[in-house]
Design a protein around this motif. Structure first.
Motif, PDB file in Angstrom:
ATOM      1  N   ALA A  46       0.818  -1.068  -0.048  1.00  0.00           N
ATOM      2  CA  ALA A  46      -0.137  -0.133  -0.087  1.00  0.00           C
ATOM      3  C   ALA A  46       0.806   1.013  -0.014  1.00  0.00           C
ATOM      4  CB  ALA A  46      -0.987  -0.115   1.436  1.00  0.00           C
ATOM      5  N   VAL A  50      -0.943   2.960  -3.350  1.00  0.00           N
ATOM      6  CA  VAL A  50      -1.707   3.297  -2.916  1.00  0.00           C
ATOM      7  C   VAL A  50      -1.470   4.720  -3.093  1.00  0.00           C
ATOM      8  CG1 VAL A  50      -3.545   3.824  -1.441  1.00  0.00           C
ATOM      9  CG2 VAL A  50      -3.222   1.358  -2.503  1.00  0.00           C
ATOM     10  N   LYS A  52      -3.899   8.119  -2.988  1.00  0.00           N
ATOM     11  CA  LYS A  52      -4.929   8.985  -3.363  1.00  0.00           C
ATOM     12  C   LYS A  52      -4.944  10.338  -3.492  1.00  0.00           C
ATOM     13  CE  LYS A  52      -7.558   5.345  -0.587  1.00  0.00           C
ATOM     14  NZ  LYS A  52      -8.067   4.812   1.003  1.00  0.00           N
ATOM     15  N   GLY A 138     -10.475  -5.168  -7.790  1.00  0.00           N
ATOM     16  CA  GLY A 138     -10.224  -3.439  -7.166  1.00  0.00           C
ATOM     17  C   GLY A 138      -8.465  -3.802  -8.037  1.00  0.00           C
ATOM     18  N   ILE A 142      -5.848  -0.337  -8.246  1.00  0.00           N
ATOM     19  CA  ILE A 142      -4.953  -0.380  -7.308  1.00  0.00           C
ATOM     20  C   ILE A 142      -3.751  -0.388  -7.841  1.00  0.00           C
ATOM     21  CG2 ILE A 142      -3.134  -1.359  -5.891  1.00  0.00           C
ATOM     22  CD1 ILE A 142      -5.508  -2.245  -4.302  1.00  0.00           C
ATOM     23  N   THR A 146      -6.115   4.774  -9.572  1.00  0.00           N
ATOM     24  CA  THR A 146      -5.985   4.966  -7.977  1.00  0.00           C
ATOM     25  C   THR A 146      -6.856   4.801  -7.705  1.00  0.00           C
ATOM     26  OG1 THR A 146      -4.186   6.326  -8.016  1.00  0.00           O
ATOM     27  CG2 THR A 146      -3.598   3.773  -7.539  1.00  0.00           C
ATOM     28  N   THR A 148     -10.220   4.766  -8.453  1.00  0.00           N
ATOM     29  CA  THR A 148     -11.169   3.735  -8.607  1.00  0.00           C
ATOM     30  C   THR A 148     -11.337   2.878  -7.419  1.00  0.00           C
ATOM     31  OG1 THR A 148     -10.877   3.412 -10.767  1.00  0.00           O
ATOM     32  CG2 THR A 148     -11.964   5.242 -10.648  1.00  0.00           C
ATOM     33  N   ALA A 149     -10.212   2.738  -7.174  1.00  0.00           N
ATOM     34  CA  ALA A 149     -10.096   1.039  -6.444  1.00  0.00           C
ATOM     35  C   ALA A 149     -10.785   1.030  -5.641  1.00  0.00           C
ATOM     36  CB  ALA A 149      -8.470   1.560  -5.693  1.00  0.00           C
ATOM     37  N   THR A 150     -11.396   1.942  -4.531  1.00  0.00           N
ATOM     38  CA  THR A 150     -12.123   1.224  -3.269  1.00  0.00           C
ATOM     39  C   THR A 150     -13.088   1.395  -4.335  1.00  0.00           C
ATOM     40  OG1 THR A 150     -10.507   2.871  -1.850  1.00  0.00           O
ATOM     41  CG2 THR A 150     -13.297   2.228  -1.517  1.00  0.00           C
ATOM     42  N   GLN A 151     -13.806   1.711  -5.072  1.00  0.00           N
ATOM     43  CA  GLN A 151     -15.376   2.028  -6.198  1.00  0.00           C
ATOM     44  C   GLN A 151     -14.861   0.159  -6.139  1.00  0.00           C
ATOM     45  OE1 GLN A 151     -17.912   3.157  -5.326  1.00  0.00           O
ATOM     46  NE2 GLN A 151     -18.740   2.185  -6.473  1.00  0.00           N
ATOM     47  N   ARG A 153     -13.294  -2.323  -6.357  1.00  0.00           N
ATOM     48  CA  ARG A 153     -13.534  -3.153  -5.161  1.00  0.00           C
ATOM     49  C   ARG A 153     -14.300  -4.094  -4.460  1.00  0.00           C
ATOM     50  NH1 ARG A 153      -8.472  -1.617  -2.748  1.00  0.00           N
ATOM     51  NH2 ARG A 153     -10.155  -0.422  -0.847  1.00  0.00           N
ATOM     52  N   GLU A 154     -15.733  -2.988  -4.193  1.00  0.00           N
ATOM     53  CA  GLU A 154     -16.869  -2.857  -3.477  1.00  0.00           C
ATOM     54  C   GLU A 154     -17.929  -3.373  -5.118  1.00  0.00           C
ATOM     55  OE1 GLU A 154     -18.469   0.424  -2.190  1.00  0.00           O
ATOM     56  OE2 GLU A 154     -16.733   0.628  -0.651  1.00  0.00           O
TER      57      GLU A 154
END
Length: 190
Positions: A46, A50, A52, A138, A142, A146, A148-151, A153-154
């Motif tokens: 990370a 990562v 952000k 995800g 990543i 990066t 849109t990584a959280t979205q 993964r969901e």
């Protein structure tokens, strides 16, 4: 120091940790080396990849990233500088592998179990990627997008329409994949 340099240093340190685990399997009995390996996989990945929009773009933050990536290398150097403890771990490891229980049948059973877990991982991956495109995962986000990584993964979990695939995915990532990785690491050393 720019982000590409930090990512290159992370890859080099991760390769070093893998090579040390393969070359000196007795070190896996030392909690400090296990901590360094876990830190490389969980935290340093990370720190290297990562970024952000809320993260500060400053040399201080980059030096924090770099120090977290180099910390496991320092632990590995400390382990190399304490040969007495490494020899104890090596003797324990050799004693476990060369005991009377490690017969030919036991090693054959180890191979069977390792390949069964590997086959389960391949089956779960094929089942998952038959439902979800690789670009929607995800990990892809990543590495290549990066923001849109959280979205991603969901969404990659929400797009699974089969409840059994959701459970299989959770069991596969939480249980089967880590066990397979450990077993394959031990298989490569013997």
């Amino acid at each position: 120091m720019n982000l590409e340099s930090i990512q290159s240093i992370f890859v080099a340190s991760a390769v070093l940790m893998v090579m040390l685990a393969i070359a000196r399997p007795g070190w896996l009995l030392r909690p400090s080396f296990v901590f360094a390996c876990v830190m490389t996989v969980v935290i340093n990945f990370a720190a290297a990849f990562v970024s952000k929009p809320g993260y500060p773009d400053s040399p201080l933050f980059d030096s924090l990233r770099l120090s977290s990536i180099l910390f496991p290398v320092g632990i590995a150097a400390w382990i190399a500088c304490t040969p007495f403890l490494s020899e104890v771990a090596k003797k324990l490891h050799a004693g476990c592998r060369d005991s009377e229980f490690a017969t030919k049948d036991t090693r054959r059973n180890d191979r069977i179990v390792t390949w069964l877990f590997f086959a389960a991982c391949v089956f779960l991956a094929c089942w998952y990627f038959a439902t979800i495109r690789v670009e929607s995962t995800g990990l892809w986000a990543i590495l290549f997008d990066t923001g849109t990584a959280t979205q991603a993964r969901e969404n990659s979990l929400k797009l699974l329409d089969s409840a059994s695939l959701k459970y299989a995915f959770s069991i596969g990532t939480g249980v089967i994949a880590p066990i397979t990785l450990v077993l394959l690491t031990f298989r490569m050393t013997y």
